[in-house]
Design an enzyme around this catalytic site. Sequence first.
Site, PDB file in Angstrom:
ATOM      1  N   TYR A  19       0.778  -0.974  -0.519  1.00 25.22           N
ATOM      2  CA  TYR A  19       0.163  -0.124   0.133  1.00 25.22           C
ATOM      3  C   TYR A  19       0.958   0.799   0.152  1.00 25.22           C
ATOM      4  CZ  TYR A  19      -3.912   3.390   1.235  1.00 25.22           C
ATOM      5  OH  TYR A  19      -4.483   3.943   1.042  1.00 25.22           O
ATOM      6  N   HIS A  23       1.261   3.996  -3.329  1.00 27.34           N
ATOM      7  CA  HIS A  23       1.488   5.961  -2.763  1.00 27.34           C
ATOM      8  C   HIS A  23       2.520   6.304  -3.320  1.00 27.34           C
ATOM      9  CE1 HIS A  23      -2.707   4.559  -1.310  1.00 27.34           C
ATOM     10  NE2 HIS A  23      -2.613   5.612  -1.525  1.00 27.34           N
ATOM     11  N   TYR A  42      -3.296  16.311   1.271  1.00 29.73           N
ATOM     12  CA  TYR A  42      -4.131  15.049   1.779  1.00 29.73           C
ATOM     13  C   TYR A  42      -2.765  14.169   2.329  1.00 29.73           C
ATOM     14  CZ  TYR A  42      -7.123  11.121   0.317  1.00 29.73           C
ATOM     15  OH  TYR A  42      -7.554   8.972  -0.353  1.00 29.73           O
ATOM     16  N   TRP A  77      -7.683   3.200 -10.882  1.00 28.65           N
ATOM     17  CA  TRP A  77      -6.934   3.170  -9.165  1.00 28.65           C
ATOM     18  C   TRP A  77      -7.141   2.767  -8.767  1.00 28.65           C
ATOM     19  CZ3 TRP A  77      -2.274   4.305  -7.085  1.00 28.65           C
ATOM     20  CH2 TRP A  77      -1.902   4.571  -6.051  1.00 28.65           C
ATOM     21  N   TRP A  78      -8.779   2.591  -7.991  1.00 24.02           N
ATOM     22  CA  TRP A  78      -9.711   1.716  -7.034  1.00 24.02           C
ATOM     23  C   TRP A  78      -8.953  -0.281  -7.289  1.00 24.02           C
ATOM     24  CZ3 TRP A  78     -14.707   4.589  -6.904  1.00 24.02           C
ATOM     25  CH2 TRP A  78     -14.643   5.631  -5.814  1.00 24.02           C
TER      26      TRP A  78
END
Length: 105
Positions: A19, A23, A42, A77-78
């Site tokens: 993960y 990112h 963000y 992306w999801w």
Amino acid sequence: MTETRAFIMRLKPGNVDEYKRRHDDIWPELADLLRASGIYDYSIFLDEASLQLFAVLKLRDGHTVAALPEHPVMRRWWDAMAPLMEVEPGNRPKEWPLRQVFHLP
């Protein structure tokens, strides 16, 4: 006036490193899309004990984040992230919104 949103997501066990790697290497077109939608700050934090991800983002006035779920880059992306985390049907990450109860400007 800007808006701040915070929410929790959750990783599946064994996926913390992947993960973070994904990112760290966020797709430039996704970063551009998020900025163009009005997101200007963000951050995502991890509670390693529970695998909860705490996300907080700031939105510019007139933001268009409600349209993000329909954008092909967001959907890709999801789909790419779905094996790593808890998701809704359609691979949107499950989110638990948080209510702000204190702010010190």
